[in-house]
Design an enzyme around this catalytic site. Sequence first.
Site, PDB file in Angstrom:
ATOM      1  N   ASP A  52       0.822  -1.028  -0.055  1.00  0.00           N
ATOM      2  CA  ASP A  52      -0.026  -0.002  -0.111  1.00  0.00           C
ATOM      3  C   ASP A  52       0.978   1.282  -0.052  1.00  0.00           C
ATOM      4  O   ASP A  52       0.444   2.375   0.011  1.00  0.00           O
ATOM      5  CB  ASP A  52      -1.094  -0.016   1.248  1.00  0.00           C
ATOM      6  CG  ASP A  52      -0.384  -0.281   2.325  1.00  0.00           C
ATOM      7  OD1 ASP A  52       0.862  -0.185   2.675  1.00  0.00           O
ATOM      8  OD2 ASP A  52      -1.239  -0.270   3.552  1.00  0.00           O
ATOM      9  N   SER A  53       2.128   1.157  -0.025  1.00  0.00           N
ATOM     10  CA  SER A  53       3.166   1.956  -0.083  1.00  0.00           C
ATOM     11  C   SER A  53       2.992   2.597  -1.528  1.00  0.00           C
ATOM     12  O   SER A  53       3.593   3.619  -1.994  1.00  0.00           O
ATOM     13  CB  SER A  53       4.702   1.751  -0.112  1.00  0.00           C
ATOM     14  OG  SER A  53       4.743   0.510  -0.828  1.00  0.00           O
ATOM     15  N   ASP A  91      -1.131  -5.910   0.049  1.00  0.00           N
ATOM     16  CA  ASP A  91      -1.487  -5.466   1.106  1.00  0.00           C
ATOM     17  C   ASP A  91      -3.186  -5.217   1.150  1.00  0.00           C
ATOM     18  O   ASP A  91      -3.670  -4.732   0.077  1.00  0.00           O
ATOM     19  CB  ASP A  91      -0.916  -4.146   1.289  1.00  0.00           C
ATOM     20  CG  ASP A  91       0.195  -4.179   2.211  1.00  0.00           C
ATOM     21  OD1 ASP A  91       0.706  -4.654   2.957  1.00  0.00           O
ATOM     22  OD2 ASP A  91       1.260  -3.197   1.882  1.00  0.00           O
ATOM     23  N   LYS A 121      -1.143  -9.425   2.732  1.00  0.00           N
ATOM     24  CA  LYS A 121      -0.269  -8.960   3.969  1.00  0.00           C
ATOM     25  C   LYS A 121      -1.460  -8.190   4.612  1.00  0.00           C
ATOM     26  O   LYS A 121      -2.298  -7.145   4.036  1.00  0.00           O
ATOM     27  CB  LYS A 121       0.830  -8.258   3.499  1.00  0.00           C
ATOM     28  CG  LYS A 121       1.417  -7.623   4.707  1.00  0.00           C
ATOM     29  CD  LYS A 121       3.012  -7.370   4.400  1.00  0.00           C
ATOM     30  CE  LYS A 121       3.065  -5.992   3.975  1.00  0.00           C
ATOM     31  NZ  LYS A 121       2.507  -4.901   4.700  1.00  0.00           N
ATOM     32  N   GLU A 123      -1.660  -5.555   8.529  1.00  0.00           N
ATOM     33  CA  GLU A 123      -1.049  -5.017   9.530  1.00  0.00           C
ATOM     34  C   GLU A 123      -1.699  -5.294  10.908  1.00  0.00           C
ATOM     35  O   GLU A 123      -2.844  -5.101  11.057  1.00  0.00           O
ATOM     36  CB  GLU A 123      -0.904  -3.487   9.481  1.00  0.00           C
ATOM     37  CG  GLU A 123       0.023  -3.104   8.061  1.00  0.00           C
ATOM     38  CD  GLU A 123       0.175  -1.565   7.905  1.00  0.00           C
ATOM     39  OE1 GLU A 123      -0.441  -0.965   8.858  1.00  0.00           O
ATOM     40  OE2 GLU A 123       0.739  -1.300   6.914  1.00  0.00           O
ATOM     41  N   GLU A 190       8.838  -4.055  10.706  1.00  0.00           N
ATOM     42  CA  GLU A 190       9.170  -2.765  10.010  1.00  0.00           C
ATOM     43  C   GLU A 190       9.885  -1.862  11.211  1.00  0.00           C
ATOM     44  O   GLU A 190       9.250  -1.591  12.165  1.00  0.00           O
ATOM     45  CB  GLU A 190       8.235  -2.236   9.363  1.00  0.00           C
ATOM     46  CG  GLU A 190       8.496  -0.900   8.687  1.00  0.00           C
ATOM     47  CD  GLU A 190       7.465  -0.134   7.608  1.00  0.00           C
ATOM     48  OE1 GLU A 190       6.475  -0.954   7.309  1.00  0.00           O
ATOM     49  OE2 GLU A 190       7.581   0.847   7.206  1.00  0.00           O
TER      50      GLU A 190
HETATM   51  O1  KIV Z   1       3.440  -1.093   1.812  1.00  0.00           O
HETATM   52  C1  KIV Z   1       4.759  -1.567   1.849  1.00  0.00           C
HETATM   53  O2  KIV Z   1       5.566  -1.234   0.826  1.00  0.00           O
HETATM   54  C2  KIV Z   1       5.135  -2.272   2.743  1.00  0.00           C
HETATM   55  C3  KIV Z   1       6.692  -2.414   2.977  1.00  0.00           C
HETATM   56  C4  KIV Z   1       7.234  -1.218   3.542  1.00  0.00           C
HETATM   57  C5  KIV Z   1       6.875  -3.853   3.902  1.00  0.00           C
HETATM   58  O3  KIV Z   1       4.420  -2.697   3.684  1.00  0.00           O
END
Ligand code: KIV
Length: 272
Positions: A52-53, A91, A121, A123, A190
């Site tokens: 989600d980056s 994510d 993934k 959180e 992280e």
């Molecule tokens: O969204 C992302 O890129 C991440 C990484 C920083 C692990 O969760």
Amino acid sequence: MSTAKKTFKRVTVKSLLEMKEQAEKISMLTSYDFTMAQLVDKAGVDVILVGDSASNVFAGHETTLPITLDQMIYHASSVVRGVSRALIVVDIPFGSYQSDSKEALRSAIRIMKESGAHAVKIEGGEEIKDSLKRILAAGIPVMGHLGLTPQSIYQFGSYTVRAKEDAEAEKLIKDALLLEKLGCFAIVLEKVPAALAQKVAAQLQIPVIGIGAGNGVDGQVLVVNDMLGMSTEFSPRFLRRYLNLDEQINGAFVKYVADVKSKDFPNENEQY
Ligand code: KIV
């Protein structure tokens, strides 16, 4: 060229466990589009994270919070079309799993069904236990994410190193053990102290993949735009820049503008 020790035709969640057992470090990078995903996969990167980056590096938002489930699915399906070897993890974005565990499952199913990715993934630890159970019970592989969890940035107040104090470190260890017990196949840690990350990796059978978590874990992940040096604004200590694309791309664009203005481009060989 790939430097992977073991040649997997297709990396699966089982391959990652094997890699941990054989002490082979796992390489993971993010990707958000077809072209970059092809390049990352061709280089032999084991896991591609559709993070989600994308909200930051693709859409220019300050945080990861604004990106939507539909947008994540769009990025993920573009990545899937470019990849033949790496395991693709996506994510689950902010706002698409926190309300209740049924919503979490619906979001995970949409990601798997509409993008063709291999895992999700998510959180959090204890507080998302019910959602994790429900998603895992549906047969969807889940990667956990502990330590600095950017979707909670307004609760943390800053992007500084997490779990430096004993109480937070203890909760992190407890959460990591819980994620493993529930059935997650790996965990991202992280921005936590290296000694703590090493301790967690040693206690778990499943791989721990670090970002700003030192070298004592089972693998590393970086945001692809950051490691390619596409921007100079984001410069945390953990970031190693493998290229200075910011400079190189700018040089190319400046030259293009000059070539167009001076009528040097296109030349005779570049026209019909
Ligand atoms: O969204 C992302 O890129 C991440 C990484 C920083 C692990 O969760």
